[in-house]
Design a protein around this motif. Structure first.
Motif, PDB file in Angstrom:
ATOM      1  N   VAL A  62     -23.011  16.220  16.682  1.00 34.00           N
ATOM      2  CA  VAL A  62     -23.129  14.958  17.415  1.00 34.00           C
ATOM      3  C   VAL A  62     -23.734  13.915  16.498  1.00 34.00           C
ATOM      4  CG1 VAL A  62     -24.128  13.814  19.424  1.00 34.00           C
ATOM      5  CG2 VAL A  62     -23.435  16.198  19.586  1.00 34.00           C
ATOM      6  N   GLY A  63     -23.128  12.740  16.487  1.00 33.79           N
ATOM      7  CA  GLY A  63     -23.635  11.634  15.685  1.00 33.79           C
ATOM      8  C   GLY A  63     -22.684  11.305  14.560  1.00 33.79           C
ATOM      9  N   ASP A  64     -22.774  10.076  14.077  1.00 31.65           N
ATOM     10  CA  ASP A  64     -21.839   9.606  13.060  1.00 31.65           C
ATOM     11  C   ASP A  64     -22.417   9.637  11.651  1.00 31.65           C
ATOM     12  OD1 ASP A  64     -19.890   9.117  14.989  1.00 31.65           O
ATOM     13  OD2 ASP A  64     -20.693   7.129  15.395  1.00 31.65           O
ATOM     14  N   THR A  65     -23.581   9.055  11.464  1.00 33.32           N
ATOM     15  CA  THR A  65     -24.131   8.919  10.121  1.00 33.32           C
ATOM     16  C   THR A  65     -24.463  10.268   9.514  1.00 33.32           C
ATOM     17  OG1 THR A  65     -25.085   6.825  10.824  1.00 33.32           O
ATOM     18  CG2 THR A  65     -25.870   7.745   8.751  1.00 33.32           C
ATOM     19  N   GLU A  66     -25.387  10.970  10.128  1.00 31.27           N
ATOM     20  CA  GLU A  66     -25.718  12.332   9.718  1.00 31.27           C
ATOM     21  C   GLU A  66     -25.720  13.177  10.979  1.00 31.27           C
ATOM     22  OE1 GLU A  66     -28.783  14.712   6.837  1.00 31.27           O
ATOM     23  OE2 GLU A  66     -29.496  12.876   7.759  1.00 31.27           O
ATOM     24  N   PRO A  67     -24.567  13.790  11.278  1.00 27.80           N
ATOM     25  CA  PRO A  67     -24.458  14.527  12.543  1.00 27.80           C
ATOM     26  C   PRO A  67     -25.516  15.614  12.682  1.00 27.80           C
ATOM     27  CG  PRO A  67     -22.329  14.383  11.453  1.00 27.80           C
ATOM     28  CD  PRO A  67     -23.359  13.872  10.487  1.00 27.80           C
ATOM     29  N   LEU A  68     -25.977  15.785  13.891  1.00 29.44           N
ATOM     30  CA  LEU A  68     -26.894  16.860  14.221  1.00 29.44           C
ATOM     31  C   LEU A  68     -26.102  17.994  14.847  1.00 29.44           C
ATOM     32  CD1 LEU A  68     -29.850  14.870  15.809  1.00 29.44           C
ATOM     33  CD2 LEU A  68     -29.798  15.976  13.570  1.00 29.44           C
ATOM     34  N   LEU A  69     -26.437  19.196  14.461  1.00 33.22           N
ATOM     35  CA  LEU A  69     -25.809  20.383  15.036  1.00 33.22           C
ATOM     36  C   LEU A  69     -26.708  20.912  16.141  1.00 33.22           C
ATOM     37  CD1 LEU A  69     -24.781  22.181  11.730  1.00 33.22           C
ATOM     38  CD2 LEU A  69     -23.320  20.826  13.244  1.00 33.22           C
ATOM     39  N   SER A 100     -25.705  14.088  27.539  1.00 39.00           N
ATOM     40  CA  SER A 100     -24.453  13.485  27.994  1.00 39.00           C
ATOM     41  C   SER A 100     -23.567  13.112  26.807  1.00 39.00           C
ATOM     42  CB  SER A 100     -24.702  12.278  28.891  1.00 39.00           C
ATOM     43  OG  SER A 100     -25.396  11.268  28.200  1.00 39.00           O
ATOM     44  N   ALA A 101     -24.172  12.650  25.714  1.00 42.34           N
ATOM     45  CA  ALA A 101     -23.386  12.339  24.515  1.00 42.34           C
ATOM     46  C   ALA A 101     -22.786  13.616  23.928  1.00 42.34           C
ATOM     47  CB  ALA A 101     -24.252  11.631  23.475  1.00 42.34           C
TER      48      ALA A 101
END
Length: 159
Positions: A62-69, A100-101
């Motif tokens: 999740v996330g664009d810049t540095e996605p979190l797992l 929710s994201a």
């Protein structure tokens, strides 16, 4: 023996310790586990294990810049031996990922993966995604019965 021998559930357990980890942080955690076990780390095997866990919905990015797992809908997080010490070893903050994201991201991905699997006549992937659709509904309280119907129809049309 070298790492990883971790399953998708074990990788999910490691990220679940912190709420979420970047890919680099997860790789560092696996390196620490290997060190504690007196084994080496095969970087290619680590990459392959993380990629497979994401591909099979054990981990969600999740996330664009540095996605979190974070632990995904197919995961039943368990801690590999020695992992309980990781929060004391790694300088990583506890994180809360916007649920929710995360659910939205997984639903979008499932829909795209299902369309691709049907278009490519990939029966193995279709069957896997059918399982994931049930997992997602339970995990994310979202209705993806339309996706499941499309996957079921694709399999029925081939039989």
């Amino acid at each position: 023996m070298t790492l990883p021998t971790a399953t998708g559930d074990e990788l999910a357990g490691v990220v679940d310790l912190f709420g979420a980890l970047t890919r680099d942080e997860l790789e560092d955690a696996l390196g620490e586990l290997a060190f504690k076990r007196g084994t080496g780390v095969d970087d290619d095997a680590v990459d392959a294990a993380v990629d497979a866990a994401i591909d099979d919905y054990y981990l969600v990015a999740v996330g664009d810049t540095e996605p979190l797992l974070s632990a995904g809908p197919a995961a039943f997080p368990v801690l590999p031996d020695g992992a309980e010490d990781l929060p004391h070893i790694l300088d990583v903050p506890d994180r809360d990922v916007d649920r929710s994201a995360m659910v939205e991201a997984v639903e979008r991905r499932l829909r795209a993966d299902a369309a691709r699997a049907v278009d490519e006549d990939d029966d193995d992937r279709i069957e896997r995604l059918l399982d994931v659709s049930y997992d997602l509904e339970t995990w994310g309280s979202v209705d993806v019965s339309d996706v499941r119907s499309r996957l079921d129809a694709a399999l029925e049309n081939r039989n």
